[in-house]
Design an enzyme around this catalytic site. Structure first.
Site, PDB file in Angstrom:
ATOM      1  N   HIS A   3      -0.930  84.792  95.898  1.00 29.73           N
ATOM      2  CA  HIS A   3      -1.362  86.184  95.885  1.00 29.73           C
ATOM      3  C   HIS A   3      -0.535  87.080  96.816  1.00 29.73           C
ATOM      4  O   HIS A   3      -0.755  88.280  96.864  1.00 29.73           O
ATOM      5  CB  HIS A   3      -2.862  86.259  96.210  1.00 29.73           C
ATOM      6  N   LYS A  41      -8.696  85.553  79.199  1.00 28.08           N
ATOM      7  CA  LYS A  41      -7.660  84.668  78.657  1.00 28.08           C
ATOM      8  C   LYS A  41      -7.829  83.243  79.195  1.00 28.08           C
ATOM      9  O   LYS A  41      -7.682  82.265  78.448  1.00 28.08           O
ATOM     10  CB  LYS A  41      -6.277  85.204  79.011  1.00 28.08           C
ATOM     11  N   ASP A  42      -8.155  83.130  80.495  1.00 29.66           N
ATOM     12  CA  ASP A  42      -8.390  81.791  81.070  1.00 29.66           C
ATOM     13  C   ASP A  42      -9.596  81.120  80.417  1.00 29.66           C
ATOM     14  O   ASP A  42      -9.613  79.897  80.249  1.00 29.66           O
ATOM     15  CB  ASP A  42      -8.598  81.894  82.589  1.00 29.66           C
TER      16      ASP A  42
END
Lengths: 183, 420
Positions: free
Chosen positions: B214, B242-243
């Site tokens: 990150h 999407k995951d």
């Protein structure tokens, strides 16, 4: 961190004293940490009860010439073979220069007839075959490790294959003609 | 980029002013800007973390039923399978979960290799990933010992014996690892303790991996860095959605193995209780170790002149060094790859070498499952040589000799071009 009112001399003196205290603290701390680390590390070594079980007495009386037996010692198999005259001869005529881990047969036995070995392949710790009749004994008439193909001779010496060393000879003493204590 | 969110709920606001967990979550998992062109290969990091959580959960439940003693371990696992409520399910999830975890992590790793995710400024992120794989291997190895079957015992014997190859202190280290003179009760006990500990260490390193991720954000299939907010979308709802799609597909595969082929990845020999006096005829490690096992066995016996009357370094030690080296070389990859271009999409030669490398790893895996004899020995040696050449020769040279295709100026550019 030196005080502004201090003279350069006392400042220098202060820095040296501080440096000494810093190093001394660090040194004592390191010794203390090492002293504490050792019991932790050593606690993982074999415990007293494990060591206490580390010898075994074997009656050799029932073993005929040419026969082998396996006994358990320290959780591992020990091979005891009563060698035939041919096997002793084969072990003694081998050229030392040809061996991967050169060692004369005389150094590996106390009595030529009795070959006593730790039955653990020195490659990666498998149990070699050759103790029971019908099992492969390898190209040199001793033992054959099925895991990665190491061949041992009639003295338990590595002759061919990936194992780097001969089969280990454990410490043993003959208590009388037909009793041996291993360990 | 990210704006400070005001929480409406007074309790959340009260907590957040004193411990800003909600601000952190909002910033890192809600607003966090993700490149908008990520494909499904970017799902596997999230899938791996789900696999880790599943393993920890089922593992804790199994630990409540398991007994770590050489006389009872095998029986306690059989009791879990037959008597414990849903014990069979917990164990099969845990057993197959290990394989699933490795599959998604290996895909994640090859994703990184293809798209050059390891390049500056993400070298530490990559290296933390390699640490994660090493921790996974150690954890999986010790976990496999716990059922105390024949493969458990002999796998543990063979792998711990590797350390005896270390000159001078090797034998001492092996005895220390065992806590005795062979793999026995002390060994089983400490493996159990460590198998329980390591997943939490793993969890912490995964945390660092995510923190490092990150800082610079994800790479993307073009390998071109994000340049403006136009190139990104927020993590939620775009990538949570999407995951989730990927997660459902993953759980389908996972469940298919658990319910229909639970022993597909296992060895029948491990349903025979460990016998220290009898080696199984053919010792094989779990599938995820096979390529490394092949490398271990690839070093020729007389490679370094054991037959010339002197031994600088035994074949056994050389094999062990090669095996650990095959992982260690991954740590150096960010500096071995001399190309300035990240993504294989724009590297016409590297793209082929990537696929050849993948095939090479699969080939090594196959060789690792076969007995070390005849033609397999020679294929194994060739495949091992290719493995190391890929990192030590091809990576540095490709950067020099390859002409990359022109890069787009931004993530958005190719899309905008198609529109106009």
């Amino acid at each position: 961190m030196a005080d502004e009112v201090q003279t350069p001399e006392s400042d220098d003196e202060g820095a040296r004293r501080r440096e000494f205290l810093y190093l001394a603290t660090l040194g004592v701390g390191a010794v203390g940490a090492a002293a504490f680390a050792w019991p932790i590390i050593d606690s993982m070594n074999p415990a007293a009860d494990v060591l206490a079980l580390s010898s075994v007495e074997v009656d050799l009386g029932p073993i005929q010439v040419g026969q082998s037996i396996t006994v358990k010692w320290r959780g591992r198999p020990v091979f005891i073979r009563r060698r035939t005259p041919d096997e002793i001869k084969a072990a003694r005529v081998a050229e030392l220069a040809e061996l991967i881990d050169p060692q004369p047969d005389e150094e590996r036995v106390q009595q030529p007839e009795w070959l006593i070995l730790v039955g653990v392949c020195t490659h990666l710790g498998c149990i070699p075959l050759g103790q029971k009749s019908g099992e492969p004994r390898g190209d040199y008439g001793g033992w054959f490790c099925p895991c990665h193909g190491s061949h041992y001779d009639t003295s338990g010496r590595i002759r061919f294959g990936p194992a780097p060393k001969n089969l280990e000879v454990p410490g043993y003493t003959f208590l009388d003609d037909s009793t041996v204590r291993i360990g | 980029m990210a704006t400070k969110t005001e929480f409406n709920n007074p309790v959340i606001r009260w907590v957040d002013e004193r411990l800003p967990v909600f601000t952190y979550l909002d910033h890192e998992y809600n607003q966090f800007p993700m490149p908008k062109n990520l494909n499904y290969w970017w799902n596997f990091g999230a899938l791996a973390s789900v696999a880790l959580v599943v393993m920890i959960l089922t593992g804790i439940m199994l630990a409540m039923q398991y007994t770590a003693h050489v006389d009872l371990a095998f029986e306690s696992v059989e009791r879990i399978m037959r008597d414990v409520n849903y014990g069979w399910l917990l164990r099969y999830i845990h057993m197959n979960g290990a394989s699933m975890f490795f599959i998604v992590v290996y895909i994640h790793l090859f994703r990184g290799l293809y798209y050059g995710s390891y390049k500056a400024p993400r070298e530490l992120l990559w290296m933390l990933g390699v640490v994660i794989i090493l921790l996974m291997m150690a954890t999986a190895f010790m976990g496999y010992v716990l059922p105390w079957g024949q493969m458990s015992f002999w796998g543990a014997t063979v792998i711990t014996n590797l350390f005896s190859a270390i000159p001078i202190v090797g034998d001492w280290i092996v005895t220390w690892l065992w806590g005795g003179f062979s793999v026995d009760n002390p060994t089983l006990n400490r493996f159990y303790a460590l198998h329980y500990l390591m997943p939490f260490v793993l969890f912490a390193v995964v945390g660092l991996h995510v923190v490092a991720l990150h800082v610079n954000g994800s790479t993307n299939p073009t390998g071109v860095e994000v340049q403006s907010p136009r190139d990104t979308v927020s993590f939620h709802p775009y990538f949570t959605a999407k995951d989730s799609v990927g997660l459902v597909a993953f759980l389908f595969v996972f469940a298919a193995f658990v319910f229909f082929a639970p022993n597909f990845f296992g060895e029948p020999d491990n349903y025979i209780k460990a016998n220290p006096l009898q080696t199984p005829p053919h010792i094989v490690p779990e599938w995820y170790f096979l390529p490394f096992y092949a490398i271990l066995r690839a070093v020729p016996d007389n490679f370094i002149g054991a037959w010339m009357g002197f031994t600088l370094i035994s074949a056994k030690l050389a094999g062990v060094i090669a095996m650990f080296g095959s992982i260690a070389v991954l740590f150096l990859l960010p500096w071995l790859d001399t190309s300035k271009v990240r993504s294989a999409r724009f590297r016409p030669w590297y793209k082929w070498f990537f696929w050849l490398f993948l095939l090479d790893c699969l080939l090594l895996g196959y060789i690792g499952s076969q007995p070390a004899e005849g033609i397999f020995i020679w294929i194994g040696r060739g495949a091992t040589a290719w493995y190391f050449a890929h990192f030590l020769v091809f990576f540095p040279l490709l950067g020099w000799f390859e002409t990359p295709k022109p890069l787009p100026t931004s993530i958005s550019e190719p899309v905008l071009k198609e529109d106009s």
